[in-house]
Design a protein around this motif. Structure first.
Motif, PDB file in Angstrom:
ATOM      1  N   MET A  67      63.133  81.397 -34.074  1.00  0.00           N
ATOM      2  CA  MET A  67      63.631  80.037 -33.984  1.00  0.00           C
ATOM      3  C   MET A  67      63.741  79.651 -35.657  1.00  0.00           C
ATOM      4  O   MET A  67      63.178  79.973 -36.099  1.00  0.00           O
ATOM      5  CB  MET A  67      62.660  79.291 -33.233  1.00  0.00           C
ATOM      6  CG  MET A  67      62.552  79.055 -31.751  1.00  0.00           C
ATOM      7  SD  MET A  67      64.270  78.576 -31.118  1.00  0.00           S
ATOM      8  CE  MET A  67      64.580  76.802 -31.693  1.00  0.00           C
ATOM      9  N   ALA A  68      64.809  78.489 -35.531  1.00  0.00           N
ATOM     10  CA  ALA A  68      65.076  77.992 -36.741  1.00  0.00           C
ATOM     11  C   ALA A  68      63.811  77.051 -37.208  1.00  0.00           C
ATOM     12  O   ALA A  68      63.471  76.215 -36.539  1.00  0.00           O
ATOM     13  CB  ALA A  68      66.341  77.269 -36.980  1.00  0.00           C
ATOM     14  N   ASN A  69      63.461  77.058 -38.433  1.00  0.00           N
ATOM     15  CA  ASN A  69      62.588  76.193 -39.018  1.00  0.00           C
ATOM     16  C   ASN A  69      62.853  75.137 -39.882  1.00  0.00           C
ATOM     17  O   ASN A  69      62.091  74.249 -40.173  1.00  0.00           O
ATOM     18  CB  ASN A  69      61.439  77.104 -39.704  1.00  0.00           C
ATOM     19  CG  ASN A  69      60.833  78.009 -38.806  1.00  0.00           C
ATOM     20  OD1 ASN A  69      60.473  77.615 -37.790  1.00  0.00           O
ATOM     21  ND2 ASN A  69      60.463  79.143 -39.401  1.00  0.00           N
TER      22      ASN A  69
ATOM     23  N   SER B 175      68.787  72.618 -41.582  1.00  0.00           N
ATOM     24  CA  SER B 175      70.084  73.304 -41.820  1.00  0.00           C
ATOM     25  C   SER B 175      70.129  74.553 -40.968  1.00  0.00           C
ATOM     26  O   SER B 175      71.300  74.775 -40.298  1.00  0.00           O
ATOM     27  CB  SER B 175      70.316  73.590 -43.294  1.00  0.00           C
ATOM     28  OG  SER B 175      69.187  74.497 -43.837  1.00  0.00           O
ATOM     29  N   ALA B 176      68.984  75.220 -40.757  1.00  0.00           N
ATOM     30  CA  ALA B 176      69.125  76.486 -39.913  1.00  0.00           C
ATOM     31  C   ALA B 176      69.202  76.169 -38.257  1.00  0.00           C
ATOM     32  O   ALA B 176      70.236  76.747 -37.713  1.00  0.00           O
ATOM     33  CB  ALA B 176      68.022  77.024 -40.132  1.00  0.00           C
ATOM     34  N   GLU B 177      68.836  75.102 -38.225  1.00  0.00           N
ATOM     35  CA  GLU B 177      68.889  74.380 -36.726  1.00  0.00           C
ATOM     36  C   GLU B 177      70.222  74.023 -36.426  1.00  0.00           C
ATOM     37  O   GLU B 177      70.917  74.381 -35.476  1.00  0.00           O
ATOM     38  CB  GLU B 177      68.065  73.155 -36.461  1.00  0.00           C
ATOM     39  CG  GLU B 177      66.426  73.367 -36.293  1.00  0.00           C
ATOM     40  CD  GLU B 177      65.514  72.579 -36.228  1.00  0.00           C
ATOM     41  OE1 GLU B 177      66.134  71.203 -36.278  1.00  0.00           O
ATOM     42  OE2 GLU B 177      64.451  72.553 -36.155  1.00  0.00           O
TER      43      GLU B 177
ATOM     44  N   THR C 189      76.667  78.140 -34.343  1.00  0.00           N
ATOM     45  CA  THR C 189      77.106  79.084 -33.774  1.00  0.00           C
ATOM     46  C   THR C 189      77.348  79.337 -32.499  1.00  0.00           C
ATOM     47  O   THR C 189      78.010  80.158 -31.841  1.00  0.00           O
ATOM     48  CB  THR C 189      75.948  80.228 -34.228  1.00  0.00           C
ATOM     49  OG1 THR C 189      75.838  80.282 -35.761  1.00  0.00           O
ATOM     50  CG2 THR C 189      75.980  81.749 -33.723  1.00  0.00           C
ATOM     51  N   LYS C 190      76.339  78.459 -31.601  1.00  0.00           N
ATOM     52  CA  LYS C 190      76.341  78.755 -30.269  1.00  0.00           C
ATOM     53  C   LYS C 190      77.729  77.954 -29.810  1.00  0.00           C
ATOM     54  O   LYS C 190      78.499  78.662 -28.667  1.00  0.00           O
ATOM     55  CB  LYS C 190      75.437  77.513 -29.793  1.00  0.00           C
ATOM     56  CG  LYS C 190      75.376  77.745 -28.291  1.00  0.00           C
ATOM     57  CD  LYS C 190      73.963  76.830 -27.682  1.00  0.00           C
ATOM     58  CE  LYS C 190      73.201  77.525 -26.841  1.00  0.00           C
ATOM     59  NZ  LYS C 190      72.157  76.423 -26.325  1.00  0.00           N
TER      60      LYS C 190
END
Length: 89
Positions: A1-3, A6-8, A14-15
């Motif tokens: 999982m993104a922490n 920005s990663a979220e 991407t989805k």
């Protein structure tokens, strides 16, 4: 999982892109199947119309980098060879 925030966001993007690309690839495959069906029916008008449609769509996908340009060239070449079989008959 993104922490990180920005990663979220990247995960969400991407989805969305994956779904969009999958839809585009599916449409391309369906168009190619329609083209092959027209060739098997020996329908010259339909073949020429579908060939133009397929080439245009495949080049759009290559321009958007959904498929690689060499992959696009290979698909177009194969469709062209298949289309030429009906013109010679």
């Amino acid at each position: 999982m993104a922490n990180h925030k920005s990663a979220e966001k990247r995960a969400r993007q991407t989805k969305k892109r994956t779904m969009r690309n999958t839809t585009s690839l599916s449409k391309m495959k369906t168009n190619i199947k329609k083209f092959k069906a027209a060739v098997s029916e020996n329908d010259k008008e339909k073949v020429s119309t579908l060939f133009k449609l397929n080439v245009s769509y495949i080049m759009q996908l290559a321009a958007k980098r959904i498929i690689h340009r060499n992959n696009a060239a290979r698909k177009i070449s194969a469709l062209s060879r298949l289309g030429n079989t009906i013109k010679n008959s």
